[in-house]
Design an enzyme around this catalytic site. Structure first.
Site, mmCIF file in Angstrom:
data_model
loop_
_atom_site.group_PDB
_atom_site.id
_atom_site.type_symbol
_atom_site.label_atom_id
_atom_site.label_comp_id
_atom_site.label_asym_id
_atom_site.label_seq_id
_atom_site.Cartn_x
_atom_site.Cartn_y
_atom_site.Cartn_z
ATOM 1 N N LEU A 15 0.824 -1.211 0.000
ATOM 2 C CA LEU A 15 0.000 0.000 0.000
ATOM 3 C C LEU A 15 0.857 1.259 0.000
ATOM 4 O O LEU A 15 0.336 2.376 -0.032
ATOM 5 C CB LEU A 15 -0.903 -0.014 1.239
ATOM 6 C CG LEU A 15 -1.900 -1.180 1.264
ATOM 7 C CD1 LEU A 15 -2.503 -1.333 2.647
ATOM 8 C CD2 LEU A 15 -2.987 -0.958 0.218
ATOM 9 N N SER A 16 2.180 1.080 0.042
ATOM 10 C CA SER A 16 3.065 2.251 0.116
ATOM 11 C C SER A 16 3.018 3.114 -1.145
ATOM 12 O O SER A 16 3.029 4.353 -1.027
ATOM 13 C CB SER A 16 4.498 1.817 0.421
ATOM 14 O OG SER A 16 4.569 1.328 1.735
ATOM 15 N N LYS A 67 14.657 -6.478 6.178
ATOM 16 C CA LYS A 67 14.831 -5.430 7.195
ATOM 17 C C LYS A 67 16.083 -5.624 8.055
ATOM 18 O O LYS A 67 16.744 -4.662 8.414
ATOM 19 C CB LYS A 67 13.609 -5.379 8.115
ATOM 20 C CG LYS A 67 12.395 -4.724 7.489
ATOM 21 C CD LYS A 67 11.298 -4.587 8.534
ATOM 22 C CE LYS A 67 10.027 -4.047 7.944
ATOM 23 N NZ LYS A 67 8.972 -3.827 8.928
ATOM 24 N N ASN A 87 13.921 -0.014 8.176
ATOM 25 C CA ASN A 87 12.811 -0.046 7.211
ATOM 26 C C ASN A 87 12.818 1.184 6.300
ATOM 27 O O ASN A 87 11.981 1.292 5.410
ATOM 28 C CB ASN A 87 11.452 -0.188 7.916
ATOM 29 C CG ASN A 87 10.944 1.120 8.462
ATOM 30 O OD1 ASN A 87 11.732 1.984 8.848
ATOM 31 N ND2 ASN A 87 9.641 1.292 8.486
ATOM 32 N N ASP A 103 9.174 2.098 12.009
ATOM 33 C CA ASP A 103 8.078 1.309 12.591
ATOM 34 C C ASP A 103 7.886 1.686 14.057
ATOM 35 O O ASP A 103 6.753 1.732 14.559
ATOM 36 C CB ASP A 103 8.380 -0.194 12.506
ATOM 37 C CG ASP A 103 8.188 -0.741 11.101
ATOM 38 O OD1 ASP A 103 7.413 -0.159 10.325
ATOM 39 O OD2 ASP A 103 8.816 -1.777 10.771
ATOM 40 N N ALA A 131 8.262 -6.564 14.054
ATOM 41 C CA ALA A 131 7.369 -5.506 14.536
ATOM 42 C C ALA A 131 7.436 -5.403 16.056
ATOM 43 O O ALA A 131 7.482 -4.307 16.616
ATOM 44 C CB ALA A 131 5.936 -5.780 14.078
ATOM 45 N N ASN A 150 5.510 -13.742 24.119
ATOM 46 C CA ASN A 150 5.675 -14.350 22.795
ATOM 47 C C ASN A 150 5.443 -15.853 22.873
ATOM 48 O O ASN A 150 5.684 -16.468 23.909
ATOM 49 C CB ASN A 150 7.102 -14.074 22.275
ATOM 50 C CG ASN A 150 7.221 -14.342 20.793
ATOM 51 O OD1 ASN A 150 6.362 -13.927 20.019
ATOM 52 N ND2 ASN A 150 8.262 -15.042 20.381
ATOM 53 N N THR A 152 7.151 -18.167 21.438
ATOM 54 C CA THR A 152 8.452 -18.727 21.818
ATOM 55 C C THR A 152 9.000 -17.836 22.931
ATOM 56 O O THR A 152 9.518 -16.741 22.684
ATOM 57 C CB THR A 152 9.409 -18.728 20.606
ATOM 58 O OG1 THR A 152 8.739 -19.343 19.502
ATOM 59 C CG2 THR A 152 10.701 -19.462 20.920
ATOM 60 N N ALA A 213 -1.005 -4.438 15.126
ATOM 61 C CA ALA A 213 -0.130 -4.109 13.993
ATOM 62 C C ALA A 213 -0.678 -4.698 12.692
ATOM 63 O O ALA A 213 -0.393 -4.196 11.612
ATOM 64 C CB ALA A 213 1.286 -4.620 14.242
HETATM 65 P P1 NAP Z 1 7.818 -11.762 12.173
HETATM 66 O O1 NAP Z 1 9.129 -11.101 12.383
HETATM 67 O O2 NAP Z 1 7.727 -12.978 11.314
HETATM 68 O O3 NAP Z 1 7.253 -12.150 13.650
HETATM 69 C C1 NAP Z 1 6.064 -12.879 13.784
HETATM 70 C C2 NAP Z 1 5.633 -12.882 15.248
HETATM 71 O O4 NAP Z 1 4.350 -13.507 15.319
HETATM 72 C C3 NAP Z 1 6.550 -13.696 16.175
HETATM 73 O O5 NAP Z 1 6.566 -13.097 17.443
HETATM 74 C C4 NAP Z 1 5.852 -15.056 16.206
HETATM 75 O O6 NAP Z 1 6.135 -15.805 17.367
HETATM 76 C C5 NAP Z 1 4.409 -14.634 16.217
HETATM 77 N N1 NAP Z 1 3.498 -15.660 15.727
HETATM 78 C C6 NAP Z 1 3.387 -16.121 14.449
HETATM 79 N N2 NAP Z 1 2.413 -17.048 14.381
HETATM 80 C C7 NAP Z 1 1.906 -17.188 15.641
HETATM 81 C C8 NAP Z 1 0.878 -17.988 16.210
HETATM 82 N N3 NAP Z 1 0.169 -18.855 15.466
HETATM 83 N N4 NAP Z 1 0.607 -17.845 17.529
HETATM 84 C C9 NAP Z 1 1.315 -16.956 18.294
HETATM 85 N N5 NAP Z 1 2.309 -16.174 17.809
HETATM 86 C C10 NAP Z 1 2.588 -16.290 16.494
HETATM 87 O O7 NAP Z 1 6.743 -10.756 11.593
HETATM 88 P P2 NAP Z 1 6.687 -9.156 11.791
HETATM 89 O O8 NAP Z 1 7.440 -8.509 10.702
HETATM 90 O O9 NAP Z 1 7.054 -8.852 13.198
HETATM 91 O O10 NAP Z 1 5.137 -8.865 11.534
HETATM 92 C C11 NAP Z 1 4.143 -9.229 12.489
HETATM 93 C C12 NAP Z 1 2.808 -8.625 12.066
HETATM 94 O O11 NAP Z 1 2.903 -7.197 12.151
HETATM 95 C C13 NAP Z 1 2.408 -8.929 10.612
HETATM 96 O O12 NAP Z 1 1.018 -9.138 10.569
HETATM 97 C C14 NAP Z 1 2.761 -7.659 9.864
HETATM 98 O O13 NAP Z 1 1.934 -7.446 8.732
HETATM 99 C C15 NAP Z 1 2.484 -6.613 10.920
HETATM 100 N N6 NAP Z 1 3.252 -5.383 10.729
HETATM 101 C C16 NAP Z 1 2.538 -4.232 10.617
HETATM 102 C C17 NAP Z 1 3.187 -3.040 10.467
HETATM 103 C C18 NAP Z 1 2.372 -1.793 10.355
HETATM 104 O O14 NAP Z 1 2.927 -0.754 9.970
HETATM 105 N N7 NAP Z 1 1.088 -1.826 10.695
HETATM 106 C C19 NAP Z 1 4.594 -2.989 10.414
HETATM 107 C C20 NAP Z 1 5.309 -4.181 10.538
HETATM 108 C C21 NAP Z 1 4.612 -5.379 10.694
HETATM 109 P P3 NAP Z 1 7.388 -16.841 17.410
HETATM 110 O O15 NAP Z 1 8.608 -16.035 17.775
HETATM 111 O O16 NAP Z 1 7.009 -17.824 18.455
HETATM 112 O O17 NAP Z 1 7.492 -17.455 16.033
#
Ligand code: NAP
Length: 269
Positions: A15-16, A67, A87, A103, A131, A150, A152, A213
């Site tokens: 969407l950027s 990132k 980012n 972020d 995030a 978390n 994990t 998020a």
């Molecule tokens: P990431 O680095 O892959 O981290 C994913 C996180 O979600 C980890 O803490 C992971 O836990 C947890 N997780 C995944 N599946 C899970 C489940 N089934 N149950 C419980 N925890 C679970 O991803 P990210 O970049 O941080 O992004 C996370 C979310 O934030 C995404 O939806 C992304 O679109 C959103 N986001 C939004 C913005 C914004 O501007 N609004 C910016 C950045 C990201 P583990 O460590 O246990 O695997």
């Protein structure tokens, strides 16, 4: 014509471009925002950043999966260095490009925009990925006491060791943590693919501010259940908006037209 862009893989649904181009139009800037999808390896990333610089691209956003790796190819500011991820890259100077993490400030601005006081607040961040790291550092730097929960648990504890005054927990501790909290942020991907929430509905209260998020869908199960509990809710598009606002301000030095960017974003969600 100035060129800005996004490095990621995949970037197809980003969407950027409409958000930034709405700002250029509003500001009367002759500029374009382009998505680039290099192969997802470090060597290609380095060549992509060098190539963008050689071509006169003025700024890049960086998203999954680049990132963390991008940190090695820029001069990161203090916050990006501590978060361990970049980012936003500013290529406008003559030396090494500078790297930023908007972020963190994006999440703070989203919360403040909704009247949430961060200094002195007790905050719970669910998730310790990219995030979660940015949001936890942002909240702690702004004066909140941060608990990170978390799936994990060891990842939450490792992050808490790096974030000032923070503590790390497993998800089963969420009800106890939330009993004391003012602010809750979901920084996991739970709620994106399925109608699920990482937080038990019974743990939500009316005096919490709850931000997700996740922005697809805009109304996640967590936000629906938080609204049912009477909490203040803030959807993920606000964080997305303000990370873009901050990036635009770094690149152009102009005050971003927040409303035009928000309208462009929300028209596509
Ligand atoms: P990431 O680095 O892959 O981290 C994913 C996180 O979600 C980890 O803490 C992971 O836990 C947890 N997780 C995944 N599946 C899970 C489940 N089934 N149950 C419980 N925890 C679970 O991803 P990210 O970049 O941080 O992004 C996370 C979310 O934030 C995404 O939806 C992304 O679109 C959103 N986001 C939004 C913005 C914004 O501007 N609004 C910016 C950045 C990201 P583990 O460590 O246990 O695997």
């Amino acid at each position: 014509m100035d060129v800005y862009g996004l490095l990621g893989n995949p970037v197809g649904h980003s969407l950027s471009p409409p958000m930034h181009e709405a700002a250029y139009e509003e500001l009367g800037l002759e500029a374009r925002y382009v998505t680039f999808e290099p192969d997802a390896d470090r060597e290609t990333l380095e060549r992509a950043i060098d190539g963008a610089r050689a071509l006169g691209v003025r700024g890049l956003n960086v998203t999954i999966p680049f990132k963390r790796d991008a940190l090695a190819f820029v001069e990161p500011d203090d916050l990006a260095e501590r978060i361990g991820a970049v980012n936003t890259i500013d290529l406008s100077g003559s030396g090494t490009p500078t790297g930023h993490n908007t972020d963190a400030i994006g999440a703070l601005r989203a919360l403040r925009d909704h009247g949430v006081m961060i200094e002195g607040a007790t905050a719970v961040v669910v998730g310790a990925g990219g995030a979660g790291r940015a949001i936890a550092f942002g909240l702690a730097d702004a004066g909140a006491t941060v608990s990170i929960a978390n799936r994990t648990e060891s990842t939450a504890r490792d992050l808490a060791d790096a974030v000032p005054e923070a503590s790390g927990h497993g998800l089963e501790e969420l009800p106890d943590l939330l009993a004391e909290a003012d602010v809750l942020v979901n920084a996991t991907s739970v709620g994106m693919e399925e109608d699920a929430s990482p937080v038990p509905a019974e743990a939500l209260r009316g005096d919490l501010a709850v931000m997700d998020a996740v922005y697809r869908p805009l109304e996640t199960r967590l936000l629906r259940e938080a609204a049912d509990a009477g909490a203040t809710t803030i959807d993920g598009a606000w964080m997305l908006l303000y990370q873009g606002v901050e990036a635009l301000e770094i690149w152009t030095g102009e005050e971003a037209p927040v409303d035009a960017m928000n309208d462009a974003l929300r028209a596509r969600l």
